[in-house]
Design an enzyme around this catalytic site. Structure first.
Site, mmCIF file in Angstrom:
data_model
loop_
_atom_site.group_PDB
_atom_site.id
_atom_site.type_symbol
_atom_site.label_atom_id
_atom_site.label_comp_id
_atom_site.label_asym_id
_atom_site.label_seq_id
_atom_site.Cartn_x
_atom_site.Cartn_y
_atom_site.Cartn_z
ATOM 1 N N CYS A 193 0.838 -1.207 0.000
ATOM 2 C CA CYS A 193 0.000 0.000 0.000
ATOM 3 C C CYS A 193 0.867 1.250 0.000
ATOM 4 C CB CYS A 193 -0.922 -0.011 1.217
ATOM 5 S SG CYS A 193 -1.967 1.460 1.336
ATOM 6 N N CYS A 246 -0.503 4.070 2.289
ATOM 7 C CA CYS A 246 -0.259 3.822 3.721
ATOM 8 C C CYS A 246 1.190 4.095 4.100
ATOM 9 C CB CYS A 246 -0.561 2.363 4.078
ATOM 10 S SG CYS A 246 -2.092 1.700 3.435
ATOM 11 N N ASP A 247 2.118 3.636 3.261
ATOM 12 C CA ASP A 247 3.511 3.533 3.697
ATOM 13 C C ASP A 247 4.519 4.356 2.911
ATOM 14 O OD1 ASP A 247 2.642 1.695 5.606
ATOM 15 O OD2 ASP A 247 2.939 -0.013 4.267
#
Length: 315
Positions: A134, A137-138
């Site tokens: 992701c 997300c990261d």
């Protein structure tokens, strides 16, 4: 009707826990059934920085633990069982698990989707420690680091472009000799000076001591195998894997409407094609799969389930 639930939620990821919380808070007799570990994909995330209102240094597990607490505080029941057979056509829905049979007025399916894995040594070990599925997300964790994106479809190339906002260099690694992404997406990527492309190449192994430090590549044409090490000053690098998702919807095939990839089709109120059956989170057809959209889906599905029950069942 003592043994009949008002609402059963299948799945205890963010969508399922949100649905369970809203269901129990509305004084519905609510049961959450999870076959595996509570929390879904988010429990593999070391830090959750983009969920609105989450405390500083929140982790996936800590966020899920709080959601579970809230469900329990409002009286939702939660059990571990694997649902293997369903009858959704009657007014009272029947779910058969490996441990028991459950009857309910309404069902919310929140079974999620799993990123397709490379299934190479080190992948599991370094998930959350250099390996991610992701970018949203990261990506921020790899600011000024080197990043490799595995895949050649629309998602992989779009996420590679997104990652250039953070990483100093992004290399797209694709097993074929040309990308599968739409031409318009490819053209944008080719113009981005931060992106390089590695064709006819696959990952054979991911290595490191506690965190990802090197990647073993193989050229599919020549058979050459080599190891790429992270820059010494960085100490690590990012590998983002985008080779597709697998919706966990096999149980509902030929019973509920789904698209050609297996995602459940709902309207904006999370209703499926069967009255009293709703879907929420990553298992349904949608444009963004994040914790924030999963929890929103769960809340909507639960509110609409309550409305359905009020309209179809007498007190």
């Amino acid at each position: 009707m003592e043994n009949i639930y008002d609402l059963i939620v299948i799945g205890a990821g963010p969508a399922g826990l949100s649905a369970g919380l809203y269901g129990a808070r509305a004084k519905m007799k609510t049961l959450i059934i999870e076959k595996d570990k509570t929390g879904g994909q988010i429990v593999t995330t070391e830090e959750v920085a983009n969920y609105p209102g989450s405390i500083r240094n929140a982790t996936g597990p800590s966020l899920i633990a709080r959601m579970v607490e809230q469900c329990e505080e409002f009286g939702a029941e939660k059990i571990k069982d694997n649902i293997v057979e369903i009858n959704l056509d009657d007014k009272i829905k029947v779910l058969k698990g490996e441990k028991g049979e459950y009857r309910t007025k309404a069902v919310i399916i929140a079974t999620g989707a799993s990123p397709r894995k490379l299934n190479v040594p080190g992948e599991k070990e370094f998930t959350g420690k250099g390996v991610s599925y992701c970018a949203t997300c990261d990506g921020d964790f790899f600011t000024d680091f080197e990043v490799f994106v595995i895949g050649g479809g629309d998602t992989a190339v779009e996420e590679a472009m997104f990652l250039t906002k953070f990483a100093r260099k992004v290399t797209v690694v694709h097993r074929r000799d040309k990308l599968r992404a739409a031409k318009s997406i490819q053209e944008k990527a080719f113009k981005n000076s931060k992106i390089e492309f590695m064709y006819n190449t696959v990952v054979k192994e991911l290595k490191g001591d506690g965190i990802l430090e090197s990647i073993i590549f193989e050229n599919k044409e020549t058979g050459e195998v080599w190891e790429y090490r992270a820059d010494e000053e960085d100490g690590t690098m990012g590998v983002f894997i985008f080779v597709g998702y697998i919706p966990q919807t096999d149980l509902f095939k030929e019973k509920l409407d789904m698209d050609d990839r297996g995602y459940l089709i709902t309207d904006s109120e999370m209703r499926t094609n069967i009255p009293g059956v709703f879907a929420a989170g990553d298992c349904r057809q949608k444009v963004l799969r994040q914790v924030v959209t999963a929890t929103a889906d769960g809340a909507i599905a639960s509110i609409m389930a309550e409305k359905y029950i009020n309209e179809n069942f007498e007190e």
